[in-house]
Design an enzyme around this catalytic site. Structure first.
Site: not given
Length: 282
Positions: A15, A255-257
């Site tokens: 993702t 985190a990616k977000r």
């Protein structure tokens, strides 16, 4: 392969690009396998067709190879094995352990808001069981009409199959008691995703002979539900080793977000693989 051979795995979701937290987790599993003369597997958990993208899968393979990690056997790509997860869902359903849930998120939120004291689990407020109480003929009619629905585990029915409490073995801690009931009637297949993370990961760990599950401590609560699925399906129980998480300078988990710096960005900025591995906690 001997019965005592350690088999670990790294199982990212495509993702986004890998960051240092992913590198830390991959290195942790890779080292455990290599130091013991065992096997290290790579699995791509791309069940979600909306969020997962093939270009991120390619980037994951490239980043891991650049870091110097090698893996044994073919990479298992979950989206290529949907019938296997469907067969597991069918097996659970045939035993009366699943039920269709037609509720939308808004429906669930309204019912929870109307409740005087909605119980909470690791993932937030528990599903109130609205569709569990539907008559069988109404369920069948709504499915026949093509109404979108998820599949939920009937937690009470699942727990009724147990003769003794579930436990799991956590390295450095020993046997720990499980409490899968705190997940309530967990979703095992969503309306837009054919099988949940919980079902796919336990299925694949059993299929691939994973003996040591290494992952971040944020996923430790999920072990309770995974052990229940292993019990229901007769799958072997691995040992677990949950490791600490890498954080930024404020102490917040990478985190990616939150747009944590990716391995590709560090590489483009001139960092060497050895430097990135060092920053990942090697």
């Amino acid at each position: 392969m001997g019965a005592t051979t350690i088999v670990t795995r790294f199982a990212p979701s495509p993702t986004g690009h890998l960051h240092l937290g992913h590198a830390h987790s991959a290195l942790f599993a890779w080292r455990r396998a290599r130091e013991a003369g065992g096997r290290f597997l790579l699995r791509i958990e791309d069940i979600d067709p909306v969020r997962c993208r093939p270009e991120f899968t390619d980037a994951i393979l490239e980043d891991l190879a650049w870091l110097g990690l090698d893996w044994d056997g073919e990479v298992r790509v979950q989206s290529a094995h949907l019938p296997e997860y469907g067969a597991t869902l069918d097996a659970l359903s045939a035993r009366g352990l699943l039920y269709p849930c037609f509720c939308t998120r808004a429906d669930i939120a309204r019912e929870i808001a109307a409740s005087a004291a909605a119980p909470h689990g690791p993932d937030g407020p528990l599903y109130p069981g609205t569709c569990r109480r539907l008559p069988a003929d109404e369920r069948a009619a709504r499915i026949a009409r093509g109404e979108p629905h998820a599949l939920r585990l009937d937690m009470a029915a699942a727990l009724a199959t147990m003769r003794e409490p579930l436990t799991f073995h956590e390295e450095r801690e020993g046997r720990l008691r499980c409490d899968p009931a705190r997940f309530g009637d967990a979703v095992l297949a969503r309306k837009d995703v054919p099988a949940s993370y919980h079902l796919c990961v336990t299925h694949d760990d059993a299929l691939q002979g994973v003996t040591l599950v290494t992952r971040g401590e944020d996923l430790k609560p999920a072990t309770d539900l995974h052990r229940l699925l292993q019990h229901l399906m007769g799958w072997p129980e691995p040992t677990y080793a949950h490791h600490g998480l890498l954080t930024d300078e404020t102490g917040k988990r990478l985190a990616k977000r939150d747009r944590a710096a990716t391995i590709r960005e560090m590489r483009a900025a001139g960092a060497t693989a050895a430097e990135v591995r060092g920053r990942a906690g090697e």
